[in-house]
Design a protein around this motif. Structure first.
Motif, PDB file in Angstrom:
ATOM      1  N   ALA A   1      42.126  -3.906  69.125  1.00 62.53           N
ATOM      2  CA  ALA A   1      41.590  -4.379  67.857  1.00 62.53           C
ATOM      3  C   ALA A   1      41.091  -5.800  68.059  1.00 62.53           C
ATOM      4  O   ALA A   1      41.858  -6.689  68.425  1.00 62.53           O
ATOM      5  CB  ALA A   1      42.669  -4.339  66.774  1.00 62.53           C
ATOM      6  N   SER A   2      39.807  -6.011  67.835  1.00 57.68           N
ATOM      7  CA  SER A   2      39.142  -7.274  68.159  1.00 57.68           C
ATOM      8  C   SER A   2      38.557  -7.900  66.897  1.00 57.68           C
ATOM      9  O   SER A   2      37.748  -7.275  66.205  1.00 57.68           O
ATOM     10  CB  SER A   2      38.033  -7.012  69.186  1.00 57.68           C
ATOM     11  OG  SER A   2      37.293  -8.166  69.463  1.00 57.68           O
ATOM     12  N   PHE A   3      38.976  -9.122  66.585  1.00 57.49           N
ATOM     13  CA  PHE A   3      38.490  -9.817  65.394  1.00 57.49           C
ATOM     14  C   PHE A   3      36.954  -9.795  65.323  1.00 57.49           C
ATOM     15  O   PHE A   3      36.279  -9.938  66.334  1.00 57.49           O
ATOM     16  CB  PHE A   3      38.930 -11.279  65.429  1.00 57.49           C
ATOM     17  CG  PHE A   3      39.876 -11.663  64.331  1.00 57.49           C
ATOM     18  CD1 PHE A   3      39.549 -11.477  62.998  1.00 57.49           C
ATOM     19  CD2 PHE A   3      41.109 -12.236  64.630  1.00 57.49           C
ATOM     20  CE1 PHE A   3      40.403 -11.855  61.984  1.00 57.49           C
ATOM     21  CE2 PHE A   3      41.986 -12.612  63.632  1.00 57.49           C
ATOM     22  CZ  PHE A   3      41.631 -12.418  62.294  1.00 57.49           C
ATOM     23  N   ALA A   4      36.432  -9.650  64.116  1.00 56.50           N
ATOM     24  CA  ALA A   4      34.993  -9.725  63.871  1.00 56.50           C
ATOM     25  C   ALA A   4      34.724 -10.751  62.782  1.00 56.50           C
ATOM     26  O   ALA A   4      35.582 -11.019  61.937  1.00 56.50           O
ATOM     27  CB  ALA A   4      34.449  -8.364  63.448  1.00 56.50           C
ATOM     28  N   GLY A   5      33.538 -11.311  62.785  1.00 58.53           N
ATOM     29  CA  GLY A   5      33.178 -12.295  61.767  1.00 58.53           C
ATOM     30  C   GLY A   5      33.827 -13.635  62.037  1.00 58.53           C
ATOM     31  O   GLY A   5      34.196 -13.953  63.158  1.00 58.53           O
TER      32      GLY A   5
ATOM     33  N   GLY B   1      33.780  -5.162  67.923  1.00 59.82           N
ATOM     34  CA  GLY B   1      33.718  -4.149  68.973  1.00 59.82           C
ATOM     35  C   GLY B   1      35.054  -3.524  69.304  1.00 59.82           C
ATOM     36  O   GLY B   1      35.275  -3.074  70.444  1.00 59.82           O
ATOM     37  N   SER B   2      35.967  -3.472  68.331  1.00 63.82           N
ATOM     38  CA  SER B   2      37.255  -2.808  68.541  1.00 63.82           C
ATOM     39  C   SER B   2      37.008  -1.398  69.071  1.00 63.82           C
ATOM     40  O   SER B   2      36.082  -0.713  68.630  1.00 63.82           O
ATOM     41  CB  SER B   2      38.024  -2.739  67.225  1.00 63.82           C
ATOM     42  OG  SER B   2      38.268  -4.035  66.715  1.00 63.82           O
TER      43      SER B   2
ATOM     44  N   ALA C   1      33.965   0.393  67.263  1.00 64.99           N
ATOM     45  CA  ALA C   1      33.419  -0.191  66.042  1.00 64.99           C
ATOM     46  C   ALA C   1      32.250  -1.101  66.395  1.00 64.99           C
ATOM     47  O   ALA C   1      32.074  -1.489  67.555  1.00 64.99           O
ATOM     48  CB  ALA C   1      34.502  -0.975  65.309  1.00 64.99           C
ATOM     49  N   GLY C   2      31.470  -1.470  65.395  1.00 68.80           N
ATOM     50  CA  GLY C   2      30.391  -2.427  65.603  1.00 68.80           C
ATOM     51  C   GLY C   2      30.923  -3.847  65.626  1.00 68.80           C
ATOM     52  O   GLY C   2      32.116  -4.083  65.811  1.00 68.80           O
ATOM     53  N   ASP C   3      30.028  -4.809  65.416  1.00 70.87           N
ATOM     54  CA  ASP C   3      30.449  -6.205  65.499  1.00 70.87           C
ATOM     55  C   ASP C   3      30.675  -6.844  64.125  1.00 70.87           C
ATOM     56  O   ASP C   3      30.949  -8.036  64.031  1.00 70.87           O
ATOM     57  CB  ASP C   3      29.438  -7.034  66.293  1.00 70.87           C
ATOM     58  CG  ASP C   3      28.029  -6.993  65.703  1.00 70.87           C
ATOM     59  OD1 ASP C   3      27.853  -6.416  64.591  1.00 70.87           O
ATOM     60  OD2 ASP C   3      27.117  -7.535  66.342  1.00 70.87           O
ATOM     61  N   ALA C   4      30.591  -6.074  63.050  1.00 68.76           N
ATOM     62  CA  ALA C   4      30.740  -6.620  61.702  1.00 68.76           C
ATOM     63  C   ALA C   4      32.176  -6.519  61.202  1.00 68.76           C
ATOM     64  O   ALA C   4      32.891  -5.573  61.545  1.00 68.76           O
ATOM     65  CB  ALA C   4      29.818  -5.882  60.730  1.00 68.76           C
TER      66      ALA C   4
ATOM     67  N   ALA D   1      37.626   1.960  64.326  1.00 66.32           N
ATOM     68  CA  ALA D   1      37.343   3.040  65.276  1.00 66.32           C
ATOM     69  C   ALA D   1      38.620   3.803  65.479  1.00 66.32           C
ATOM     70  O   ALA D   1      39.703   3.194  65.608  1.00 66.32           O
ATOM     71  CB  ALA D   1      36.813   2.485  66.579  1.00 66.32           C
ATOM     72  N   GLY D   2      38.545   5.122  65.547  1.00 65.21           N
ATOM     73  CA  GLY D   2      39.751   5.920  65.679  1.00 65.21           C
ATOM     74  C   GLY D   2      39.594   7.053  66.656  1.00 65.21           C
ATOM     75  O   GLY D   2      38.488   7.556  66.893  1.00 65.21           O
TER      76      GLY D   2
END
Length: 230
Positions: A187-191, A203-204, A217-220, A225-226
């Motif tokens: 899980a990667s922080f976005a924003g 990009g999680s 997931a995208g970058d927003a 994502a699962g």
């Protein structure tokens, strides 16, 4: 007996210092995820603020997240500073919250406040063994090796990287997956998350043991994502 395990990695928007608002956002994410395990980024409950007060496991502001986990049967893994000056991963389910893991390799300015955690950690969920990591840990080969040596099926991490370093997240995850033949979920922080991170990578994603990306997931902010394992 091991049953299929649905994991979602999430990158919700974050309000600096506001544990109550962030816990409510985490709760909404859990309710929408339809997953057994939901992983959140490093320091997801406070934002990347090295002076944020410790979050107690009995903090009433975590109530909405505990309730969401109770209603859905979810285990949530959220990031927070904790007493003893550690960057930690809180495990939250329908019974409450507890400190599941303390970051073993704080980096840069983190070391001015936070102490290294004592040891790798593993959670057992529905017959699966989940190894835990936080950000810089994923770049330390010793961390993955020691964690996987405990008998791990999935390596889970909450991270934060600048958007310009988005490739770092994927490179580390791919290396861990293919070296140790385990699933990896990050899980990667976005924003914006404060602390100098005006634009975090997002990009999680979840990787298979052969390095294949199962979901991304995208970058927003707000993306998830699962994947169902097993």
């Amino acid at each position: 007996m091991r049953t299929p395990l649905r994991i979602v990695v999430a990158q919700p928007p974050c309000v600096a210092y506001d544990v109550g608002v962030n816990a409510a956002t985490h709760a909404a994410t859990v309710r929408a995820a339809d997953a057994r395990v939901v992983v959140f980024p490093e320091l997801s409950l406070t934002g990347y603020l090295l002076d944020a007060p410790p979050v107690e496991v009995n903090d009433p502001r975590l109530g909405p997240l505990v309730e969401a986990c109770a209603d859905t049967g979810t285990l949530a893994l959220a990031g927070a500073p904790v007493r003893g000056d550690h960057i930690a991963m809180l495990a939250v389910d329908g019974t409450g919250a507890w400190v599941a893991y303390r970051k073993m390799w704080p980096g840069g300015a983190e070391g001015e406040r936070f102490s290294p955690g004592p040891a790798p950690a593993v959670l057992a969920v529905d017959g699966w063994r989940l190894g835990l990591a936080i950000c810089r840990d994923t770049g330390i080969a010793e961390h993955a090796a020691r964690t996987v040596a405990l008998g791990v099926d999935v390596y889970l991490a909450g991270v934060l990287e600048h958007a310009r370093d988005a490739a770092v997240v994927a490179e580390r995850a791919h290396r861990i997956a293919t070296t140790h033949r385990v699933h990896v979920a990050v899980a990667s922080f976005a924003g914006s998350t404060a602390g100098g991170y005006a634009e975090a990578a997002g990009g999680s994603a979840i990787w298979a043991p052969d390095g294949t990306v199962l979901a991304r997931a995208g970058d927003a902010p707000g993306g998830t994502a699962g994947a169902t394992l097993g």
